[in-house]
Design an enzyme around this catalytic site. Structure first.
Site, PDB file in Angstrom:
ATOM      1  N   HIS A 226      31.058  -2.722  15.872  1.00 14.38           N
ATOM      2  CA  HIS A 226      30.410  -2.139  17.047  1.00 14.38           C
ATOM      3  C   HIS A 226      29.647  -0.872  16.695  1.00 14.38           C
ATOM      4  CE1 HIS A 226      29.989  -1.685  21.414  1.00 14.38           C
ATOM      5  NE2 HIS A 226      30.189  -0.392  21.226  1.00 14.38           N
TER       6      HIS A 226
ATOM      7  N   GLU B  90      38.598   6.960  23.987  1.00 12.82           N
ATOM      8  CA  GLU B  90      37.294   6.683  24.583  1.00 12.82           C
ATOM      9  C   GLU B  90      37.296   7.017  26.073  1.00 12.82           C
ATOM     10  OE1 GLU B  90      35.806   2.820  23.534  1.00 12.82           O
ATOM     11  OE2 GLU B  90      35.985   3.199  21.382  1.00 12.82           O
TER      12      GLU B  90
ATOM     13  N   ASP C 129      26.493  11.767  23.704  1.00  6.68           N
ATOM     14  CA  ASP C 129      27.578  11.381  24.597  1.00  6.68           C
ATOM     15  C   ASP C 129      28.725  10.791  23.796  1.00  6.68           C
ATOM     16  OD1 ASP C 129      27.865   8.155  25.694  1.00  6.68           O
ATOM     17  OD2 ASP C 129      26.290   8.651  24.259  1.00  6.68           O
TER      18      ASP C 129
ATOM     19  N   ASP D 198      17.378  -4.553  23.770  1.00  5.99           N
ATOM     20  CA  ASP D 198      18.049  -5.845  23.668  1.00  5.99           C
ATOM     21  C   ASP D 198      19.553  -5.677  23.593  1.00  5.99           C
ATOM     22  OD1 ASP D 198      18.729  -5.245  20.954  1.00  5.99           O
ATOM     23  OD2 ASP D 198      16.845  -6.086  20.260  1.00  5.99           O
TER      24      ASP D 198
ATOM     25  N   ARG E  90      25.099   7.496  30.594  1.00  8.88           N
ATOM     26  CA  ARG E  90      25.198   8.689  29.746  1.00  8.88           C
ATOM     27  C   ARG E  90      24.208   8.625  28.589  1.00  8.88           C
ATOM     28  NH1 ARG E  90      30.490   7.848  30.576  1.00  8.88           N
ATOM     29  NH2 ARG E  90      30.878   7.073  28.475  1.00  8.88           N
TER      30      ARG E  90
ATOM     31  N   SER F  65      26.594  -3.522  25.881  1.00  8.85           N
ATOM     32  CA  SER F  65      27.577  -4.490  26.370  1.00  8.85           C
ATOM     33  C   SER F  65      28.929  -3.838  26.607  1.00  8.85           C
ATOM     34  CB  SER F  65      27.740  -5.625  25.351  1.00  8.85           C
ATOM     35  OG  SER F  65      28.196  -5.104  24.119  1.00  8.85           O
ATOM     36  N   HIS F  66      29.690  -4.427  27.516  1.00  6.53           N
ATOM     37  CA  HIS F  66      31.098  -4.105  27.689  1.00  6.53           C
ATOM     38  C   HIS F  66      31.832  -5.414  27.961  1.00  6.53           C
ATOM     39  CE1 HIS F  66      33.629  -0.301  28.535  1.00  6.53           C
ATOM     40  NE2 HIS F  66      33.125  -0.254  27.331  1.00  6.53           N
TER      41      HIS F  66
ATOM     42  N   GLN G  67      38.949   1.571  29.016  1.00  3.27           N
ATOM     43  CA  GLN G  67      38.783   2.910  29.561  1.00  3.27           C
ATOM     44  C   GLN G  67      38.787   2.880  31.091  1.00  3.27           C
ATOM     45  OE1 GLN G  67      36.645   1.113  27.683  1.00  3.27           O
ATOM     46  NE2 GLN G  67      35.586   2.386  26.186  1.00  3.27           N
TER      47      GLN G  67
ATOM     48  N   SER H 261      26.445  -7.149  19.899  1.00  2.00           N
ATOM     49  CA  SER H 261      27.820  -7.470  20.274  1.00  2.00           C
ATOM     50  C   SER H 261      28.202  -8.786  19.611  1.00  2.00           C
ATOM     51  CB  SER H 261      27.942  -7.591  21.798  1.00  2.00           C
ATOM     52  OG  SER H 261      29.250  -8.008  22.162  1.00  2.00           O
TER      53      SER H 261
END
Length: 745
Positions: free
Chosen positions: A56, A319, A275, A500, A123, A101-102, A247, A540
């Site tokens: 990541h 995090e 950040d 992207d 952020r 992405s998350h 988080q 990702s």
């Protein structure tokens, strides 16, 4: 690994092979660490390497190939490598934007995963000095019949809305799709867009020796520890146990952080700012120092913590959200602190810059880490992973595909499918009007957001067609870019740049790596041909569960510029008796189409080829007519082809249409539902038809008049009329019914 290298000189646990593996590091990577620092690492150092060298953060499987993307243009101020990309939009203004992405956190804990995904991308944008003006997203869920899908949709949508609405930024566009390949690994891609003065952009490289390093924002907790490492690993049946790594977001704290940062930036006290996103304090501090060719020394006893007894390891890897790190002009420290105290946020000097090029972490006087700062990033593993090119599927002969339904019934079924149904249930949970600058609401080709008081505006979109990328990664990568380019063009915007979000499976599997490489080559070719550079983004990987990867999904976020937002096009029919013109060449391509999947029950064939020169020629012919105010009804053709596009135009305007002529030489169902590229539908009054046709002829773009607007129904050739009400009922009904649990999906 020998026994005498397992134990640190410091008071820490043994660094065993199991502990190394738990940190996501391979044995050869650990040997690389030993060679780099000349000894075994402490536990804190192992955690730091784990954070900096995971996929990541280090892009170790992808950065070799990312170098081939076009990233420059005269209007690009900042390309990849900063918190976000920056483009010049004239009049002393810049647009700052990025997508991230998350995915894994949102699968484990959908509400908080989506929430913190939105918070993180906001952020990235305001860290650079921009005030956010819009958010977009791209969401992919599993089969609607899967037992978790409804829960995941509900949580993710609530999380996106809950954060964006509370923070006070409109969510103006996006995508929502369903496919069984996302059953075990959903995708949540979030995009943020902001505006700043082009001469007031803030960067992350630290400068000056001895300058204070300041911690800003919310307190540090134990949430999110190893979040970046989790994002760099595939899932299995035990993924639910990873819930503590997700988080927790606080949009109200982020709003305070935004206002405090923007106010602080005006004081001239900010030297560098970053950040705390993935890998938290570790990544932000290392990047600031390494980019500025400086060392960093942190004293963790000064870090504001919300939990007692936090260790150096926990503080460096947490995090926790809504946090920033800043290098400050020491002469303006008191002024800066007063700003943050006014906004009731933590402000703490936790270290300083040095000339040692070392990353030194101290806690109550004890050295917990002492590492070479440049090598933490520069010496991260770089893999040229073996890959297998995807074997292209054969062209599908539309004449040999059984047409089991009337075209009327097929259209209604498509409009009520999970892929093409109205996503109103989703976007009505987002506040898309807050700030008062949204010109076009969700549901069109691209969102339009006014810049300040106008007349300038931005056209924004997010797009990808994963089934195309699966069948032919190169063509699918090209199509993702041209779809974003067409959507911006269709509203009258000049496409300027993209961000992207490259979502793929396990790069250690040659077929998945081949998909990544193929899509990237396609994206690069399209961006080059269209002068549509990549200025930011995210990779990702390891989106895989129990060995099954997602469909390759390289989401493209596009940004374009309108000189005058009052001169834009929408897809809605606007009057009776207008001439409907099909623009572009129709071959009736049904391979990998939605019609083929939903009506014929097949997912096969080659995706439609993308002719980049034709795409550019067609878009460049249409755009000036929109910008001149001569063309106000335009819709690009994509999923579902001509028939679905016409239905969407009818529903949007509440005005029917009669289609009298279709392209000849191909089956009617292929003409109606084929997904050939480089196509648009326009509608113009009779008096404006000549000007449109002359422009298309001059550009050498194929076109044909296919019908007229009017009445209260869509009439396809040889079919009974479909009323506007019936179209809307089918289109609007599926998702609310599904989410209420009253369907049988």
């Amino acid at each position: 690994m020998t026994s005498d290298t397992r134990k640190s000189d410091w008071n820490n646990p043994d660094i065993t092979p199991d502990l190394v593996a738990q940190h996501g590091l391979k044995p050869d990577e650990y040997e690389r660490i030993l060679a780099l620092i000349g000894r075994a690492p402490s536990l804190t150092e192992l955690g730091i390497f784990s954070a900096m060298w995971n996929e990541h953060c280090s892009y170790k499987s992808s950065r070799l190939h990312l170098k081939g993307l076009p990233t420059k243009a005269p209007w690009v101020i900042q390309g990849p490598g900063e918190n976000a990309g920056v483009i010049d939009i004239g009049d002393g203004l810049a647009c700052i934007f990025k997508m991230e992405s998350h995915n894994h956190p949102s699968f484990i804990e959908p509400y908080q995963g989506a929430t913190t995904g939105v918070g993180g991308i906001l952020r990235d944008v305001f860290t650079m000095g921009a005030r956010p003006i819009a958010c977009l997203n791209a969401l992919r869920f599993g089969d609607p019949s899967h037992p978790r899908t409804r829960h995941l949709v509900s949580g993710v949508v609530a999380g996106i809305g809950g954060y964006g609405n509370s923070f006070g930024v409109p969510t103006v566009g996006g995508q929502v799709g369903f496919h069984e390949r996302y059953n075990g690994n959903i995708l949540v891609n979030a995009m943020a867009v902001g505006i700043a003065r082009s001469d007031e952009i803030f960067y992350s490289a630290a400068t000056g020796v001895g300058n204070p390093i300041v911690y800003l924002g919310s307190k540090t907790g134990r949430d999110g520890i190893h979040g970046a490492t989790m994002a760099s690993a595939e899932f299995d049946d035990a993924s639910e146990e990873k819930r503590p790594t997700v988080q927790v977001g606080d949009p109200f704290a982020e709003k305070l952080l935004l206002e405090a940062c923007l106010e602080l930036m005006k004081t001239g006290s900010v030297i560098a700012i970053q950040d705390m996103g993935a890998a938290g304090l570790t990544c932000s501090a290392v990047e600031m120092g390494a980019k500025g060719n400086l060392g960093i020394e942190l004293n963790l006893e000064h870090v504001p913590c919300r939990e007692d007894g936090m260790t150096a390891y926990e503080m460096m890897l947490s995090e926790s959200q809504e946090r920033m790190l800043m290098v400050l002009d020491p002469a303006k420290r008191e002024q800066a602190e007063a700003v943050f105290r006014k906004w009731a946020l933590d402000f703490a000097v936790i270290g300083h810059t040095t000339d040692t090029l070392r990353f030194v972490i101290k806690h109550h006087g004890e050295v917990m880490a002492d590492l070479p700062i440049k090598e933490l990033g520069d010496e991260a593993p770089l893999y040229d992973r073996p890959y297998e090119e995807t074997v292209p599927q054969a062209e599908l002969d539309a004449r040999k595909v059984p047409n089991t339904l009337s075209n009327r019934d097929a259209l209604l079924k498509l409009l009520a499918s999970s892929e093409l149904c109205s996503k109103r249930w989703v976007w009505e949970q987002y506040d898309h009007l807050i700030l008062g600058n949204t010109v076009q609401q969700p549901g069109g080709d691209a969102a339009i957001v006014r810049v300040e008081d106008g007349p300038k505006a931005l056209a924004l979109t997010s797009d990808v067609t994963p089934r195309y990328c699966e069948a032919n990664p190169f063509e699918g990568g090209k199509q993702a870019v041209v779809e974003a380019w067409r959507n911006i063009t269709a509203v009258g915007g000049l496409p300027l740049a993209i961000t992207d979000n490259l979502n793929f499976g396990n790069p250690e599997r040659p077929h998945a790596m081949g998909q990544f490489v193929g899509c990237l080559k396609g994206i690069g070719a399209a961006c080059e041909a269209l002068d549509f550079p990549v200025v930011s983004g995210n990779v990702s990987l390891y989106n895989e569960t129990n060995g099954e990867g997602i469909l390759p999904t390289p989401t493209i976020g596009g940004v374009g510029l309108l000189a005058d937002y009052t001169k834009h096009a929408t897809l809605a029919f606007k009057g009776e008796g207008q001439i409907i013109v099909l623009i572009g060449h129709t071959r009736g391509h049904l391979g990998q189409s939605i019609w083929l999947k939903e009506i014929a029950g097949q997912e096969k064939g080659a995706p439609p080829p993308v002719d980049l020169a034709l795409e550019r020629k067609t878009g460049d012919a249409i755009r000036p007519l929109i910008q001149a105010g001569d063309l106000t009804t335009v819709h690009d053709l994509s999923d579902g082809g001509l028939a679905v596009a016409l239905a969407e135009m009818v529903m949007a305007g509440g005005i029917g249409a009669q289609i009298d002529a279709l392209p000849q030489g191909i089956p009617v169902h292929a003409a109606l539902f084929g997904e050939d590229q480089a196509r648009y539908v326009a509608a113009v009054p009779g008096k404006s038809l000549k000007k449109l046709l002359q422009a298309l002829d001059a550009a050498g773009v194929p076109h044909s008049a296919i019908g007229t607007t009017g009445g209260d129904a869509l009439i396809l050739p040889g079919e009974k009329p479909i009323s506007v009400m019936e179209l809307r009922n089918k289109h609007e009904g599926w998702l609310p019914k599904y989410m209420s649990g009253k369907d049988s999906a």
